[in-house]
Write a protein that holds these residues in place. Structure first.
Motif, PDB file in Angstrom:
ATOM      1  N   GLN A 114      61.145  63.088  30.341  1.00  0.00           N
ATOM      2  CA  GLN A 114      61.800  64.313  29.856  1.00  0.00           C
ATOM      3  C   GLN A 114      61.396  65.519  30.720  1.00  0.00           C
ATOM      4  O   GLN A 114      62.246  66.288  31.179  1.00  0.00           O
ATOM      5  CB  GLN A 114      61.377  64.546  28.396  1.00  0.00           C
ATOM      6  CG  GLN A 114      62.022  65.780  27.776  1.00  0.00           C
ATOM      7  CD  GLN A 114      63.242  65.408  26.962  1.00  0.00           C
ATOM      8  OE1 GLN A 114      63.219  64.480  26.173  1.00  0.00           O
ATOM      9  NE2 GLN A 114      64.325  66.151  27.162  1.00  0.00           N
ATOM     10  N   GLN A 115      60.106  65.638  30.980  1.00  0.00           N
ATOM     11  CA  GLN A 115      59.557  66.799  31.685  1.00  0.00           C
ATOM     12  C   GLN A 115      60.124  66.961  33.101  1.00  0.00           C
ATOM     13  O   GLN A 115      60.379  68.077  33.554  1.00  0.00           O
ATOM     14  CB  GLN A 115      58.033  66.640  31.751  1.00  0.00           C
ATOM     15  CG  GLN A 115      57.311  67.858  32.301  1.00  0.00           C
ATOM     16  CD  GLN A 115      55.809  67.589  32.471  1.00  0.00           C
ATOM     17  OE1 GLN A 115      55.277  66.642  31.905  1.00  0.00           O
ATOM     18  NE2 GLN A 115      55.140  68.423  33.239  1.00  0.00           N
ATOM     19  N   ARG A 140      69.240  59.444  37.918  1.00  0.00           N
ATOM     20  CA  ARG A 140      69.540  60.394  36.833  1.00  0.00           C
ATOM     21  C   ARG A 140      70.254  59.703  35.655  1.00  0.00           C
ATOM     22  O   ARG A 140      69.980  59.987  34.497  1.00  0.00           O
ATOM     23  CB  ARG A 140      70.364  61.573  37.361  1.00  0.00           C
ATOM     24  CG  ARG A 140      69.542  62.500  38.273  1.00  0.00           C
ATOM     25  CD  ARG A 140      70.402  63.614  38.863  1.00  0.00           C
ATOM     26  NE  ARG A 140      70.769  64.601  37.862  1.00  0.00           N
ATOM     27  CZ  ARG A 140      70.057  65.683  37.567  1.00  0.00           C
ATOM     28  NH1 ARG A 140      68.926  65.934  38.209  1.00  0.00           N
ATOM     29  NH2 ARG A 140      70.458  66.525  36.642  1.00  0.00           N
ATOM     30  N   ILE A 141      71.159  58.773  35.991  1.00  0.00           N
ATOM     31  CA  ILE A 141      71.873  58.012  34.936  1.00  0.00           C
ATOM     32  C   ILE A 141      70.855  57.222  34.101  1.00  0.00           C
ATOM     33  O   ILE A 141      70.869  57.246  32.872  1.00  0.00           O
ATOM     34  CB  ILE A 141      72.904  57.041  35.571  1.00  0.00           C
ATOM     35  CG1 ILE A 141      74.090  57.817  36.167  1.00  0.00           C
ATOM     36  CG2 ILE A 141      73.403  56.009  34.558  1.00  0.00           C
ATOM     37  CD1 ILE A 141      75.043  56.981  37.034  1.00  0.00           C
ATOM     38  N   VAL A 142      69.961  56.510  34.806  1.00  0.00           N
ATOM     39  CA  VAL A 142      68.962  55.667  34.128  1.00  0.00           C
ATOM     40  C   VAL A 142      68.005  56.527  33.296  1.00  0.00           C
ATOM     41  O   VAL A 142      67.707  56.220  32.133  1.00  0.00           O
ATOM     42  CB  VAL A 142      68.200  54.806  35.178  1.00  0.00           C
ATOM     43  CG1 VAL A 142      66.986  54.126  34.555  1.00  0.00           C
ATOM     44  CG2 VAL A 142      69.140  53.766  35.787  1.00  0.00           C
ATOM     45  N   LEU A 143      67.536  57.625  33.885  1.00  0.00           N
ATOM     46  CA  LEU A 143      66.610  58.524  33.174  1.00  0.00           C
ATOM     47  C   LEU A 143      67.226  59.085  31.900  1.00  0.00           C
ATOM     48  O   LEU A 143      66.588  59.101  30.841  1.00  0.00           O
ATOM     49  CB  LEU A 143      66.242  59.700  34.087  1.00  0.00           C
ATOM     50  CG  LEU A 143      64.941  59.612  34.873  1.00  0.00           C
ATOM     51  CD1 LEU A 143      64.768  60.875  35.700  1.00  0.00           C
ATOM     52  CD2 LEU A 143      63.730  59.442  33.938  1.00  0.00           C
ATOM     53  N   ILE A 156      65.707  58.628  28.225  1.00  0.00           N
ATOM     54  CA  ILE A 156      65.280  59.781  27.416  1.00  0.00           C
ATOM     55  C   ILE A 156      65.989  59.754  26.056  1.00  0.00           C
ATOM     56  O   ILE A 156      65.380  59.958  25.012  1.00  0.00           O
ATOM     57  CB  ILE A 156      65.560  61.115  28.165  1.00  0.00           C
ATOM     58  CG1 ILE A 156      64.623  61.240  29.382  1.00  0.00           C
ATOM     59  CG2 ILE A 156      65.400  62.311  27.235  1.00  0.00           C
ATOM     60  CD1 ILE A 156      65.063  62.300  30.404  1.00  0.00           C
ATOM     61  N   GLU A 157      67.314  59.440  26.095  1.00  0.00           N
ATOM     62  CA  GLU A 157      68.107  59.504  24.855  1.00  0.00           C
ATOM     63  C   GLU A 157      67.904  58.295  23.945  1.00  0.00           C
ATOM     64  O   GLU A 157      67.947  58.417  22.726  1.00  0.00           O
ATOM     65  CB  GLU A 157      69.593  59.663  25.196  1.00  0.00           C
ATOM     66  CG  GLU A 157      69.910  61.060  25.738  1.00  0.00           C
ATOM     67  CD  GLU A 157      71.376  61.206  26.190  1.00  0.00           C
ATOM     68  OE1 GLU A 157      72.169  60.280  25.953  1.00  0.00           O
ATOM     69  OE2 GLU A 157      71.690  62.263  26.786  1.00  0.00           O
ATOM     70  N   HIS A 158      67.717  57.103  24.549  1.00  0.00           N
ATOM     71  CA  HIS A 158      67.693  55.887  23.715  1.00  0.00           C
ATOM     72  C   HIS A 158      66.439  55.021  23.890  1.00  0.00           C
ATOM     73  O   HIS A 158      66.136  54.192  23.024  1.00  0.00           O
ATOM     74  CB  HIS A 158      68.934  55.027  23.995  1.00  0.00           C
ATOM     75  CG  HIS A 158      70.210  55.770  23.800  1.00  0.00           C
ATOM     76  ND1 HIS A 158      70.710  56.062  22.552  1.00  0.00           N
ATOM     77  CD2 HIS A 158      71.078  56.315  24.696  1.00  0.00           C
ATOM     78  CE1 HIS A 158      71.836  56.745  22.686  1.00  0.00           C
ATOM     79  NE2 HIS A 158      72.077  56.927  23.967  1.00  0.00           N
ATOM     80  N   GLY A 159      65.754  55.178  25.028  1.00  0.00           N
ATOM     81  CA  GLY A 159      64.520  54.419  25.243  1.00  0.00           C
ATOM     82  C   GLY A 159      64.690  52.913  25.380  1.00  0.00           C
ATOM     83  O   GLY A 159      63.733  52.159  25.210  1.00  0.00           O
ATOM     84  N   GLU A 160      65.913  52.465  25.662  1.00  0.00           N
ATOM     85  CA  GLU A 160      66.158  51.017  25.806  1.00  0.00           C
ATOM     86  C   GLU A 160      66.480  50.686  27.260  1.00  0.00           C
ATOM     87  O   GLU A 160      67.505  51.120  27.790  1.00  0.00           O
ATOM     88  CB  GLU A 160      67.345  50.584  24.934  1.00  0.00           C
ATOM     89  CG  GLU A 160      67.073  50.564  23.460  1.00  0.00           C
ATOM     90  CD  GLU A 160      68.342  50.254  22.669  1.00  0.00           C
ATOM     91  OE1 GLU A 160      69.160  49.434  23.140  1.00  0.00           O
ATOM     92  OE2 GLU A 160      68.526  50.860  21.602  1.00  0.00           O
TER      93      GLU A 160
END
Length: 398
Positions: free
Chosen positions: A215-216, A229-232, A236-240
């Motif tokens: 996130q940071q 960026r897509i993967v991050l 961040i949003e779903h953690g899967e």
């Protein structure tokens, strides 16, 4: 000595005895010129009446995809290429419209030009491209280029760009996906570092090796790291991890698997060569390509090129190379059935065959310039590797 980066992508041999002239390539875009070759049949079928418009795209300092996106933005026409040509070269290739009738006139910009050459009855496809002609300048080299004559004794390895060039990671991501270790795949995409990458890129990757930092540091990830960026964002949003990998475009996910298959192919070719197998002539029982690219068993007296398996879930064991390939798969802890990915079936691959040796024609050299034609799918850098024998291929422009 085989360079470290060659070993990382599965290449552990030179197939020629030539001592190498060193030097650098791509010092300027003009030093690396590529012209696409299409079949005579297609060339003769281009008319000036109607159908699907065909153009010649010439470009410099831009890759094919970005040039075609630019043409779409400027002219509103979607064009398809037969192959991808990279940015660090001057290239000439054929592109075709997917719609009948609609065409635009020739135009040019600072990085590319489009010249309409006629129409065809059905859109051009990849199989209409038979190869590429190269004209390449080698700078700062020893002056005995003209004594290189072993251009018919070069193994058909996959080149550096197949694995990410400066950051040879694509095959490792592919392997992690096959092993359904999606956490590892995410880690490799985000935090695999290379001494050839920029200091800034490596610094941000170091930070991303800790999931607590996602996130940071998201906003500090450069725009050109679009896949990262897509993967991050997904993480961040779903953690899967599996969901994050799924968010990557399917063409790229398939490319990761193909890169791993390419790594196994390179290793297989290296091992077969070291074991003394004849890779330049087909023999009884071999699988071969004929001059039309049709695959079949070896027939004495026919003009055929030896092929090696490209491992997938339909791997064909009955070749003289199964000994080397099975040994490599065992070391890698991978089996052919792993290429059918239950959790991601859309990225599965059945495999196939690839020519064992490079088929090089129209070869000539003068001073520090070399010209030759290669069939589709062979890499000019692999031929140059045998001529130059560079200590560090990446620093030499590969």
């Amino acid at each position: 000595m085989i360079p470290e980066i060659d070993c990382q992508i599965g290449i552990s041999v030179y197939s020629t005895k030539f001592p190498g002239i060193g030097g650098r390539i791509r010092v300027k875009p003009e030093d690396f010129q590529v012209t696409e070759l299409i079949s005579e049949k297609i060339k003769n079928s281009i008319n000036d009446q109607n159908g699907y418009a065909v153009y010649k795209l010439k470009k410099k300092k831009i890759d094919t995809n970005h040039a075609l996106s630019g043409i779409f933005r400027q002219k509103g026409i979607r064009l398809k290429s037969l192959g991808l040509k990279d940015a660090s070269a001057i290239t000439e290739q054929f592109v075709c419209s997917g719609n009948k009738g609609k065409s635009i006139e020739s135009f040019s910009s600072d990085k590319y030009s489009l010249e309409k050459i006629g129409f065809v009855k059905k859109p051009l496809s990849k199989k209409d491209m038979v190869g590429n002609h190269f004209k390449l300048k080698i700078s700062d080299c020893k002056n005995d280029l003209e004594s290189f004559v072993e251009f018919d004794k070069i193994l058909n390895f996959y080149g550096y760009q197949r694995f990410g060039s400066k950051r040879p990671v694509t095959h490792l991501i592919g392997k992690a996906i096959l092993q359904m270790d999606f956490d590892r795949a995410v880690d490799l995409i985000l935090s695999f570092t290379s001494s050839y990458d920029s200091k800034e890129n490596n610094e941000i990757r170091e930070k991303l090796s800790d999931r607590e930092n996602y996130q940071q540091y998201f906003d500090q990830v450069p725009v050109q790291m679009d896949i990262e960026r897509i993967v991050l964002k997904e993480m961040i949003e779903h953690g899967e991890s599996v969901r994050a990998i799924r968010a990557i475009p399917i063409s790229l996910r398939r490319f990761y698997i193909q890169a791993y298959q390419s790594f196994i192919f390179n290793q297989s070719l290296s091992a077969a060569f070291l074991d003394g197998e004849n890779l330049f002539e087909a023999q009884s029982g071999d699988v071969c390509f004929d001059h039309n690219g049709i695959i079949g068993k070896y027939v004495k007296g026919m003009d055929q090129n030896l092929a090696l398996p490209f491992v997938g879930y339909s791997y064909y064991k009955k070749t003289r190379f199964d000994f080397q390939i099975s040994k490599i798969l065992k070391q890698e802890e991978i089996s052919p059935k792993d290429f059918f990915i239950k959790e991601m079936q859309e990225a599965s691959s059945e495999g196939g065959f690839r020519q064992a040796a490079i088929h090089c024609t129209d070869y000539s050299s003068h001073g520090n310039v070399v010209e030759f034609s290669l069939s589709r799918g062979s890499f000019a850098t692999i031929l140059l590797r045998e001529i130059m024998k560079p200590d560090d291929p990446i620093l030499a422009g590969f």
